[in-house]
Design a protein around this motif. Structure first.
Motif, mmCIF file in Angstrom:
data_model
loop_
_atom_site.group_PDB
_atom_site.id
_atom_site.type_symbol
_atom_site.label_atom_id
_atom_site.label_comp_id
_atom_site.label_asym_id
_atom_site.label_seq_id
_atom_site.Cartn_x
_atom_site.Cartn_y
_atom_site.Cartn_z
ATOM 1 N N ILE A 200 0.833 -1.202 0.000
ATOM 2 C CA ILE A 200 0.000 0.000 0.000
ATOM 3 C C ILE A 200 0.866 1.249 0.000
ATOM 4 O O ILE A 200 0.540 2.251 -0.641
ATOM 5 N N THR B 178 1.988 1.898 -3.493
ATOM 6 C CA THR B 178 0.869 2.488 -4.235
ATOM 7 C C THR B 178 0.700 3.953 -3.868
ATOM 8 O O THR B 178 0.470 4.812 -4.737
ATOM 9 N N GLN C 214 -8.155 2.087 4.838
ATOM 10 C CA GLN C 214 -6.835 2.681 4.634
ATOM 11 C C GLN C 214 -6.634 3.119 3.184
ATOM 12 O O GLN C 214 -6.096 4.204 2.921
ATOM 13 N N VAL C 215 -7.061 2.305 2.255
ATOM 14 C CA VAL C 215 -6.918 2.631 0.833
ATOM 15 C C VAL C 215 -7.793 3.834 0.481
ATOM 16 O O VAL C 215 -7.373 4.742 -0.255
ATOM 17 N N THR C 216 -9.028 3.861 1.007
ATOM 18 C CA THR C 216 -9.918 4.995 0.767
ATOM 19 C C THR C 216 -9.342 6.276 1.353
ATOM 20 O O THR C 216 -9.408 7.349 0.740
#
Length: 250
Positions: free
Chosen positions: A172, A175, A226-228
């Motif tokens: 992540i 990314t 977390q990605v959002t």
């Protein structure tokens, strides 16, 4: 342009890729790689940037010896005519008085236009710096810059703490490293629309809500959250810096 400058981390992506493929870059090489940025800025300033510094917008309708002044869009009949000698320049007092009258007129009508524009145009530097307008934006900027820069420097540690998975945290983070400069480019059309076509209040609410949401999602121990949070963050960052410049200009 300010928001797009947030994509300057792209060289960090290239350096990281170089580290993986050919090993670490020397300190000298690292320095000269980043020295490209100020060189490009100088070239941009000399070749593409405007030759004059920022000027307040002046929309003038000349009829005989009258000049209609408006720093914001006003309906026909709302503008305030100011009589001056033919050929003489429009002075700051005339600009300020005409602007204040226009703002008062739109406010009295409950107009939804951006009434922030021009509230400090006729103020001295001392009056501007000691005003609540100045302290509000300084307080906002300090808080958001601390949050933003702290997250950038500790994103891997935070992901590891909340997700308890080294591989997932590293994935992540990679990314995030790629999305960070892309957000400065992809998000600019939205930023331009928000700052050019909406009011300062609307932009403030978007920044505020985005800041609260990404912060709240960032402390949840879930991959999706977390990605959002990161997705919101990479768009909020260029918006925040551009919003501050836009606020100061208006």
């Amino acid at each position: 342009m300010i928001g797009s400058f947030r994509s300057s981390e792209a060289d960090g992506v290239f350096i990281s890729d170089h580290d993986c493929r050919a090993g670490p870059i020397s300190l000298k090489g690292f320095f000269w790689a980043y020295a490209i940025i100020p060189v490009m800025l100088v070239i941009f300033q000399l070749v593409l940037a405007p030759s004059a510094s920022y000027q307040r917008d002046q929309f003038m309708d000349k009829r005989d010896k009258s000049i209609t002044v408006s720093a914001v869009e006003v309906d026909e009949g709302d503008a305030v005519p100011i009589d001056i000698d033919s050929g003489s320049p429009l002075d700051d007092d005339a600009m300020a008085s005409g602007l204040e009258a226009n703002l008062a007129g739109t406010a009295a009508k409950g107009d939804s236009r951006d009434l922030v524009i021009g509230v400090m145009f006729d103020r001295t530097p001392k009056e501007q710096i000691t005003s609540t307008w100045f302290f509000a934006i300084v307080f906002f900027l300090c808080i958001f810059m601390c949050r933003i820069n702290y997250l950038i420097q500790t994103v891997f540690s935070q992901l590891l703490f909340f997700l308890h998975d080294v591989g997932l945290a590293r994935s992540i983070t990679t990314t995030f490293t790629v999305l960070l400069p892309l957000g400065g480019i992809v998000g600019i059309p939205f930023v331009g629309y928000l700052l050019d076509d909406r009011t300062t209040l609307d932009a403030s609410l978007v920044v505020l809500v985005s800041g609260v949401v990404y912060g709240a999602l960032g402390i949840l121990p879930h991959v999706g959250a977390q990605v959002t949070s990161i997705a919101i963050f990479v768009f909020l960052r260029p918006l925040m810096y551009t919003f501050v410049g836009d606020y100061c200009g208006k």
